[in-house]
Motif scaffolding. Structure first.
Motif, short mmCIF file in Angstrom:
data_model
loop_
_atom_site.label_atom_id
_atom_site.label_comp_id
_atom_site.label_asym_id
_atom_site.label_seq_id
_atom_site.Cartn_x
_atom_site.Cartn_y
_atom_site.Cartn_z
N HIS A 22 0.84 -1.20 0.00
CA HIS A 22 0.00 0.00 0.00
C HIS A 22 0.87 1.25 0.00
O HIS A 22 0.57 2.23 -0.68
N THR A 23 1.99 1.22 0.74
CA THR A 23 2.86 2.40 0.83
C THR A 23 3.56 2.70 -0.48
O THR A 23 4.06 3.81 -0.67
N ASP A 24 3.65 1.75 -1.38
CA ASP A 24 4.31 2.00 -2.66
C ASP A 24 3.63 3.13 -3.43
O ASP A 24 4.29 3.85 -4.17
N ARG A 25 2.33 3.30 -3.26
CA ARG A 25 1.62 4.37 -3.96
C ARG A 25 2.14 5.74 -3.53
O ARG A 25 2.35 6.62 -4.36
N GLY A 26 2.35 5.90 -2.24
CA GLY A 26 2.89 7.16 -1.75
C GLY A 26 4.31 7.38 -2.21
O GLY A 26 4.70 8.50 -2.56
N ILE A 27 5.09 6.31 -2.23
CA ILE A 27 6.48 6.41 -2.69
C ILE A 27 6.50 6.77 -4.17
O ILE A 27 7.29 7.63 -4.61
N GLU A 28 5.64 6.15 -4.96
CA GLU A 28 5.57 6.47 -6.39
C GLU A 28 5.13 7.92 -6.61
O GLU A 28 5.67 8.61 -7.48
N GLU A 29 4.16 8.39 -5.81
CA GLU A 29 3.73 9.78 -5.95
C GLU A 29 4.88 10.73 -5.60
O GLU A 29 5.10 11.73 -6.30
N LEU A 30 5.61 10.41 -4.54
CA LEU A 30 6.76 11.23 -4.17
C LEU A 30 7.78 11.30 -5.29
O LEU A 30 8.25 12.37 -5.66
N GLU A 31 8.08 10.16 -5.88
CA GLU A 31 9.05 10.13 -6.97
C GLU A 31 8.53 10.89 -8.19
O GLU A 31 9.28 11.64 -8.82
N ARG B 55 6.28 13.37 -8.31
CA ARG B 55 6.13 14.80 -8.07
C ARG B 55 7.46 15.50 -7.78
O ARG B 55 7.64 16.66 -8.12
N HIS C 272 1.68 13.91 13.60
CA HIS C 272 1.20 12.53 13.68
C HIS C 272 2.07 11.73 14.65
O HIS C 272 2.84 10.85 14.24
#
Length: 57
Positions: A3-12, A14, A36
């Motif tokens: 699931h965290t890969d989506r955030g990592i991909e978005e970071l890369e 952007r 948090h």
């Protein structure tokens, strides 16, 4: 895919072309933990992993 890969991909996608300092990253990680606190352990583990990445196992 985790699931965290989506955030990592978005970071890369952007910000992948940007450069930053580790001081900037440390500041951002502290800001995140302030917002948090339930993620303090995970962020601490990530920071330790990044800090020791060049050490042999």
């Amino acid at each position: 895919m985790y699931h965290t890969d989506r955030g990592i991909e978005e970071l890369e996608d952007r910000r992948g072309q940007e450069e930053f300092t580790f001081s900037w990253l440390a500041m951002k990680l502290r800001d995140f933990v302030d917002l948090h606190p339930e993620f303090e352990t995970a962020i601490d583990r990530l920071a330790t992993h990044l800090a020791r990445d060049d050490e042999e196992d």
